[in-house]
Design a protein around this motif. Structure first.
Motif, PDB file in Angstrom:
ATOM      1  N   GLY A  22       0.873  -1.244  -0.025  1.00  6.64           N
ATOM      2  CA  GLY A  22       0.013  -0.154   0.051  1.00  6.64           C
ATOM      3  C   GLY A  22       0.872   1.127  -0.043  1.00  6.64           C
ATOM      4  N   VAL A  23       2.352   1.208  -0.190  1.00  5.97           N
ATOM      5  CA  VAL A  23       3.038   2.186  -0.081  1.00  5.97           C
ATOM      6  C   VAL A  23       3.978   2.105  -1.136  1.00  5.97           C
ATOM      7  CG1 VAL A  23       2.885   2.541   2.453  1.00  5.97           C
ATOM      8  CG2 VAL A  23       4.558   0.914   1.695  1.00  5.97           C
ATOM      9  N   PRO A  24       4.790   3.040  -1.734  1.00  3.86           N
ATOM     10  CA  PRO A  24       5.835   2.770  -2.783  1.00  3.86           C
ATOM     11  C   PRO A  24       6.825   1.772  -2.191  1.00  3.86           C
ATOM     12  CG  PRO A  24       5.353   5.068  -2.226  1.00  3.86           C
ATOM     13  CD  PRO A  24       4.927   4.479  -1.223  1.00  3.86           C
ATOM     14  N   VAL A  25       7.328   0.957  -3.631  1.00  4.17           N
ATOM     15  CA  VAL A  25       8.179   0.172  -3.266  1.00  4.17           C
ATOM     16  C   VAL A  25       9.757   0.393  -3.795  1.00  4.17           C
ATOM     17  CG1 VAL A  25       8.886  -2.274  -4.009  1.00  4.17           C
ATOM     18  CG2 VAL A  25       6.381  -1.573  -3.512  1.00  4.17           C
ATOM     19  N   LEU A  26      10.635   0.092  -2.930  1.00  2.00           N
ATOM     20  CA  LEU A  26      11.971   0.358  -3.338  1.00  2.00           C
ATOM     21  C   LEU A  26      12.676  -1.242  -3.882  1.00  2.00           C
ATOM     22  CD1 LEU A  26      14.709   1.747  -3.895  1.00  2.00           C
ATOM     23  CD2 LEU A  26      15.154   1.257  -1.598  1.00  2.00           C
ATOM     24  N   ALA A  27      12.635  -1.228  -4.995  1.00  2.00           N
ATOM     25  CA  ALA A  27      13.137  -2.615  -5.618  1.00  2.00           C
ATOM     26  C   ALA A  27      14.628  -2.469  -5.751  1.00  2.00           C
ATOM     27  CB  ALA A  27      12.558  -2.972  -6.911  1.00  2.00           C
ATOM     28  N   TYR A  28      15.318  -3.151  -5.171  1.00  2.00           N
ATOM     29  CA  TYR A  28      17.003  -3.223  -5.061  1.00  2.00           C
ATOM     30  C   TYR A  28      17.258  -4.543  -5.883  1.00  2.00           C
ATOM     31  CZ  TYR A  28      21.167  -4.539  -2.438  1.00  2.00           C
ATOM     32  OH  TYR A  28      22.315  -5.065  -2.316  1.00  2.00           O
ATOM     33  N   PHE A  29      17.869  -4.213  -6.905  1.00  2.00           N
ATOM     34  CA  PHE A  29      18.391  -5.486  -7.809  1.00  2.00           C
ATOM     35  C   PHE A  29      19.781  -6.025  -7.544  1.00  2.00           C
ATOM     36  CE2 PHE A  29      14.731  -3.874  -9.767  1.00  2.00           C
ATOM     37  CZ  PHE A  29      14.006  -5.017 -10.288  1.00  2.00           C
ATOM     38  N   THR A  30      19.923  -7.237  -7.274  1.00  2.00           N
ATOM     39  CA  THR A  30      21.279  -7.604  -6.898  1.00  2.00           C
ATOM     40  C   THR A  30      21.774  -8.737  -7.552  1.00  2.00           C
ATOM     41  OG1 THR A  30      20.583  -9.380  -5.740  1.00  2.00           O
ATOM     42  CG2 THR A  30      20.801  -7.315  -4.388  1.00  2.00           C
ATOM     43  N   GLY A  31      22.948  -9.074  -7.937  1.00  2.00           N
ATOM     44  CA  GLY A  31      23.429 -10.134  -8.904  1.00  2.00           C
ATOM     45  C   GLY A  31      24.439 -10.840  -8.189  1.00  2.00           C
ATOM     46  N   SER A  56       7.081   2.824   7.644  1.00  2.00           N
ATOM     47  CA  SER A  56       5.722   3.382   7.463  1.00  2.00           C
ATOM     48  C   SER A  56       5.547   3.824   6.114  1.00  2.00           C
ATOM     49  CB  SER A  56       5.242   4.139   8.616  1.00  2.00           C
ATOM     50  OG  SER A  56       5.986   5.463   8.289  1.00  2.00           O
ATOM     51  N   ARG A  57       6.466   4.074   5.325  1.00  2.00           N
ATOM     52  CA  ARG A  57       6.341   4.757   4.049  1.00  2.00           C
ATOM     53  C   ARG A  57       6.957   4.143   2.863  1.00  2.00           C
ATOM     54  NH1 ARG A  57       9.147  10.306   3.922  1.00  2.00           N
ATOM     55  NH2 ARG A  57      10.886   9.227   5.070  1.00  2.00           N
ATOM     56  N   LEU A  58       7.225   2.789   3.012  1.00  2.00           N
ATOM     57  CA  LEU A  58       8.203   2.113   1.998  1.00  2.00           C
ATOM     58  C   LEU A  58       8.136   0.780   1.957  1.00  2.00           C
ATOM     59  CD1 LEU A  58      10.102   2.675  -0.409  1.00  2.00           C
ATOM     60  CD2 LEU A  58      11.810   2.629   1.322  1.00  2.00           C
ATOM     61  N   THR A  59       7.875  -0.076   0.978  1.00  2.00           N
ATOM     62  CA  THR A  59       8.217  -1.278   1.331  1.00  2.00           C
ATOM     63  C   THR A  59       9.501  -1.811   0.377  1.00  2.00           C
ATOM     64  OG1 THR A  59       5.982  -2.062   1.310  1.00  2.00           O
ATOM     65  CG2 THR A  59       7.507  -3.700   0.456  1.00  2.00           C
ATOM     66  N   TYR A  83      18.574   0.204  -8.560  1.00  2.00           N
ATOM     67  CA  TYR A  83      17.247   0.592  -7.507  1.00  2.00           C
ATOM     68  C   TYR A  83      16.144   0.984  -8.564  1.00  2.00           C
ATOM     69  CZ  TYR A  83      21.603   0.629  -4.796  1.00  2.00           C
ATOM     70  OH  TYR A  83      22.852   0.564  -4.566  1.00  2.00           O
ATOM     71  N   VAL A  84      15.040   0.736  -8.408  1.00  2.00           N
ATOM     72  CA  VAL A  84      13.733   1.278  -8.987  1.00  2.00           C
ATOM     73  C   VAL A  84      12.865   1.532  -7.686  1.00  2.00           C
ATOM     74  CG1 VAL A  84      12.065   1.012 -10.673  1.00  2.00           C
ATOM     75  CG2 VAL A  84      14.195   0.069 -10.976  1.00  2.00           C
ATOM     76  N   LEU A  85      12.578   2.930  -7.834  1.00  2.00           N
ATOM     77  CA  LEU A  85      11.587   3.189  -6.832  1.00  2.00           C
ATOM     78  C   LEU A  85      10.211   3.141  -7.517  1.00  2.00           C
ATOM     79  CD1 LEU A  85      10.612   4.341  -3.963  1.00  2.00           C
ATOM     80  CD2 LEU A  85      10.804   6.597  -4.790  1.00  2.00           C
ATOM     81  N   LEU A  86       9.197   2.700  -7.136  1.00  2.00           N
ATOM     82  CA  LEU A  86       7.890   2.153  -7.691  1.00  2.00           C
ATOM     83  C   LEU A  86       6.688   2.949  -6.802  1.00  2.00           C
ATOM     84  CD1 LEU A  86       8.777  -1.545  -8.618  1.00  2.00           C
ATOM     85  CD2 LEU A  86       8.548   0.388 -10.221  1.00  2.00           C
ATOM     86  N   LYS A  87       5.915   3.597  -7.556  1.00  2.00           N
ATOM     87  CA  LYS A  87       4.581   3.899  -6.990  1.00  2.00           C
ATOM     88  C   LYS A  87       3.428   3.489  -7.862  1.00  2.00           C
ATOM     89  CE  LYS A  87       5.960   8.191  -4.798  1.00  2.00           C
ATOM     90  NZ  LYS A  87       5.813   9.633  -5.165  1.00  2.00           N
ATOM     91  N   GLU A  88       2.625   2.742  -7.201  1.00  2.00           N
ATOM     92  CA  GLU A  88       1.466   2.030  -7.964  1.00  2.00           C
ATOM     93  C   GLU A  88       1.883   1.084  -9.011  1.00  2.00           C
ATOM     94  OE1 GLU A  88      -1.498   4.652  -8.447  1.00  2.00           O
ATOM     95  OE2 GLU A  88      -1.444   5.422  -6.505  1.00  2.00           O
ATOM     96  N   GLY A  89       3.151   0.531  -8.948  1.00  2.00           N
ATOM     97  CA  GLY A  89       3.810  -0.375 -10.005  1.00  2.00           C
ATOM     98  C   GLY A  89       4.496   0.474 -11.254  1.00  2.00           C
ATOM     99  N   GLU A  90       4.443   1.606 -11.034  1.00  2.00           N
ATOM    100  CA  GLU A  90       5.153   2.502 -12.078  1.00  2.00           C
ATOM    101  C   GLU A  90       6.343   3.203 -11.494  1.00  2.00           C
ATOM    102  OE1 GLU A  90       4.029   3.112 -15.178  1.00  2.00           O
ATOM    103  OE2 GLU A  90       2.585   1.676 -14.826  1.00  2.00           O
ATOM    104  N   ALA A  91       7.699   2.910 -12.399  1.00  2.00           N
ATOM    105  CA  ALA A  91       8.953   3.341 -12.060  1.00  2.00           C
ATOM    106  C   ALA A  91       8.894   4.922 -11.884  1.00  2.00           C
ATOM    107  CB  ALA A  91      10.003   2.756 -12.980  1.00  2.00           C
ATOM    108  N   VAL A  92       9.345   5.497 -10.755  1.00  2.00           N
ATOM    109  CA  VAL A  92       9.358   7.011 -10.644  1.00  2.00           C
ATOM    110  C   VAL A  92      10.711   7.430 -10.567  1.00  2.00           C
ATOM    111  CG1 VAL A  92       7.045   7.255  -9.895  1.00  2.00           C
ATOM    112  CG2 VAL A  92       8.966   7.042  -8.379  1.00  2.00           C
TER     113      VAL A  92
END
Length: 112
Positions: A22-31, A56-59, A83-92
């Motif tokens: 229900g909050v923005p997502v920080l997708a952190y990609f690793t290799g 409380s503001r981020l997943t 890193y990609v910050l996503l809001k409602e599934g969209e990269a911002v």
């Protein structure tokens, strides 16, 4: 790594986490290739701390490039760490390379 950081094992799980957040997502990609391992491990501590601080503001989602190839391709990831910050599934916002905690805060604060 902090308990607040999700670790999807496949693309379907990654998409499920995105859909349930229900909050923005920080997708952190690793290799897992040799040149990526150390920078990604260093970022585990930074992202873990950020996940706790911004709970409380981020997943936060630690995403292995080889386990989630569709997500990797969808967001144009070509290096790790990224890193990609996503809001409602969209990269911002996008970022790459090792960052300090202050740099990650700046990256997030401009978009949250």
């Amino acid at each position: 790594m902090a308990r607040r950081v999700h670790r999807p094992r496949e693309d379907a799980e990654f998409d499920f986490i995105l859909g349930m957040s229900g909050v923005p997502v920080l997708a952190y990609f690793t290799g897992t290739w040799p040149r990526a391992i150390e920078p990604c491990r260093a970022m585990d501590l930074v992202v873990g701390g950020i996940a706790d601080e911004y709970a409380s503001r981020l997943t936060a989602v630690r995403t292995d490039i080889t386990r989630c190839p569709a997500a990797t391709e969808r967001y144009g990831i070509t290096e790790a760490p990224s890193y990609v910050l996503l809001k409602e599934g969209e990269a911002v916002a996008h970022g790459t390379g090792p960052m300090t905690t202050a740099e990650v805060r700046e990256f997030l604060d401009g978009h949250l």
